[in-house]
Design an enzyme around this catalytic site. Structure first.
Site, PDB file in Angstrom:
ATOM      1  N   ASP A   1       0.864  -1.175   0.000  1.00 49.10           N
ATOM      2  CA  ASP A   1       0.000   0.000   0.000  1.00 49.10           C
ATOM      3  C   ASP A   1       0.905   1.231   0.000  1.00 49.10           C
ATOM      4  O   ASP A   1       1.626   1.473   0.974  1.00 49.10           O
ATOM      5  CB  ASP A   1      -0.893  -0.033   1.239  1.00 49.10           C
ATOM      6  CG  ASP A   1      -1.930   1.084   1.267  1.00 49.10           C
ATOM      7  OD1 ASP A   1      -1.711   2.113   0.597  1.00 49.10           O
ATOM      8  OD2 ASP A   1      -2.940   0.929   1.970  1.00 49.10           O
ATOM      9  N   HIS A   2       0.854   2.004  -1.061  1.00 47.74           N
ATOM     10  CA  HIS A   2       1.767   3.141  -1.194  1.00 47.74           C
ATOM     11  C   HIS A   2       1.465   4.260  -0.208  1.00 47.74           C
ATOM     12  O   HIS A   2       2.263   5.184  -0.039  1.00 47.74           O
ATOM     13  CB  HIS A   2       1.727   3.688  -2.627  1.00 47.74           C
ATOM     14  CG  HIS A   2       3.087   3.946  -3.193  1.00 47.74           C
ATOM     15  ND1 HIS A   2       4.079   4.573  -2.481  1.00 47.74           N
ATOM     16  CD2 HIS A   2       3.624   3.658  -4.396  1.00 47.74           C
ATOM     17  CE1 HIS A   2       5.162   4.681  -3.232  1.00 47.74           C
ATOM     18  NE2 HIS A   2       4.919   4.118  -4.398  1.00 47.74           N
TER      19      HIS A   2
END
Length: 445
Positions: A415-416
């Site tokens: 998850d950036h």
């Protein structure tokens, strides 16, 4: 004198509000004992055999196989013999009371008092803005499952306008999905009709000409139970998580050699998946920001204190992700034993909801399918997933010379919002180093 007792679908816990009848284990007229499994149901989490808290003769069953029932709906009725003085009935304990036992994570205690259901005629007098933010939701919105309320909210539907088909007019998931399909079809029809030139056949006419043919085309498989829950969770992950993937090839020859040496010494065998799991927990100790989740409402990243490691397991009923609780506190042997137990339970359909929830990080060994790489979807609401491809002999430069080595491709999807590429790359590189040189793990033991 016999007393007829009604047994309703019990509260299955973990937020589960409905289940599908898969297979009846008893027939009308059968004699059942206290806590005997009477029906096999499929929830969004697992296949479960539901035990009956009463002993006696089955007088009626409710729900054909394939029927979806909400919690609290009748399952069957049992004619229970009048208990003898002292609370003893034909089965020993008072068969007219719940046994109180807990089997496979579910209680068979006496059913709770029936909650009032929202009837279609009651909605007009009970309309208000519900606590979940759905404008116009019934005031007694608490009796409608959280899943149904969330589906209605996500699809922009007004619960007042949906006719419930559940017991006593209760709105169930199928009602919301049908209403959403109808609304979508109506919007598409209006949009298309506005664009039709004069004299041309309208979309409604063209649809009517072909609808009979389309209804018979192909095999339609309902998205229900575990498969439906997985579809919803994966779709939500794609909608909410801005994910990215990086990957690296690693020489796993030394890891295979180390595993072979471990298993020569005797005792419980250590699986390759367990070694990879141990590497994951060591990597998460080094990069704790990846053992996290995102609280979208609070706009906060929540770093979690313990590693509850999920691992993908393929079963006849679809893909499930059992969870090894407190994986960070287990060694390779303990991980191997627990993962073997969970895998066997998954294939037998015996996992409890507690064993399928609460994961903080997932290990996905798609190499068992004979593929090298993949870009998996993150298991919402987790923040990352490590993917492992097949280990295959390939040409590889080893100590300055070309040699045949056992090579594996590792992928890392993250998850950036939780981390940047530097952290993700550092995590994956550490995992690859442990695969290539298992002695690196000694530093964390």
């Amino acid at each position: 004198m016999a007393v007829v007792k009604e047994f309703t679908l019990p509260d299955l816990g973990e937020g589960l509000t409905e289940a599908q009848v898969v297979r009846w284990l008893v027939a009308v007229g059968d004699v059942v004992s206290v806590d005997q499994p009477v029906v096999e149901v499929e929830t969004a989490k697992a296949m479960v055999e539901v035990p009956c808290p009463y002993g006696g003769v089955v007088t009626a069953r409710f729900g054909e196989e394939g029927t979806e029932l909400p919690v609290g709906a009748p399952l069957l009725t049992v004619a229970v013999g009048e208990p003898e003085p002292g609370g003893k009935g034909p089965d020993g304990p008072d068969a007219s009371r719940g046994s109180g036992n807990v089997l496979v994570g579910y209680g068979t205690q006496a059913p709770a008092a029936r909650r009032r259901r929202v009837r279609p005629g009651d909605r007009g007098a009970a309309e208000t803005a519900g606590p979940d933010g759905v404008s116009g939701a019934p005031a007694s919105v608490a009796v409608i499952s959280p899943l149904v309320r969330r589906l209605a909210r996500e699809r922009g539907l007004d619960l007042r306008r949906i006719r419930g088909t559940g017991p006593e007019g209760l709105i169930i998931r199928a009602d919301v999905e049908q209403a959403a399909q109808a609304a979508h079809a109506a919007q598409a029809s209006h949009a298309a009709a506005a664009a039709v030139p004069r004299g041309a056949a309208s979309p409604a006419v063209r649809t009517a000409r072909t609808s009979g043919r389309r209804k018979t085309d192909g095999l339609r498989v309902p998205l229900r139970g575990m498969r439906g829950a997985a579809a919803e969770k994966l779709s939500r992950s794609r909608r909410e998580i801005p994910d990215a993937t990086c990957w690296v090839d690693a020489d796993a020859t030394e890891l295979l050699t180390a595993r072979k040496a471990m298993n020569v010494s005797g005792g419980a065998k250590v699986s390759l998946l367990a070694l990879l799991a141990r590497i994951c927990t060591a990597a998460l100790a080094k990069y704790p920001e990846l053992n996290a989740t995102v609280d979208t409402e609070a706009h906060e990243i929540v770093r979690l204190p313990g590693v509850h490691l999920g691992f993908a397991a393929q079963t006849d009923r679809g893909l499930v992700v059992p969870v090894v609780k407190d994986a960070h506190a287990r060694n390779a042997v303990e991980l191997s034993v627990e993962m073997a137990r969970l895998t066997e339970a998954a294939r037998a359909g015996k996992l409890s909801p507690a064993e399928l929830t609460g994961g903080t990080f997932t290990l996905n060994n798609y190499g068992v399918f004979g593929v090298d790489g993949s870009t998996p979807i993150i298991n919402h609401p987790e923040a990352a997933m490590l993917g492992v491809g097949r280990i295959a002999p390939k040409p590889w430069v080893h100590e300055g010379e070309l040699a045949v080595r056992h090579v594996v491709q590792l992928s890392f999807t993250f998850d950036h919002r939780v981390c940047d590429g530097g952290t993700a790359g550092g995590f994956l590189r550490y995992v690859a180093d442990c695969v290539e040189q298992p002695a690196v793990l000694l530093r964390s033991l």
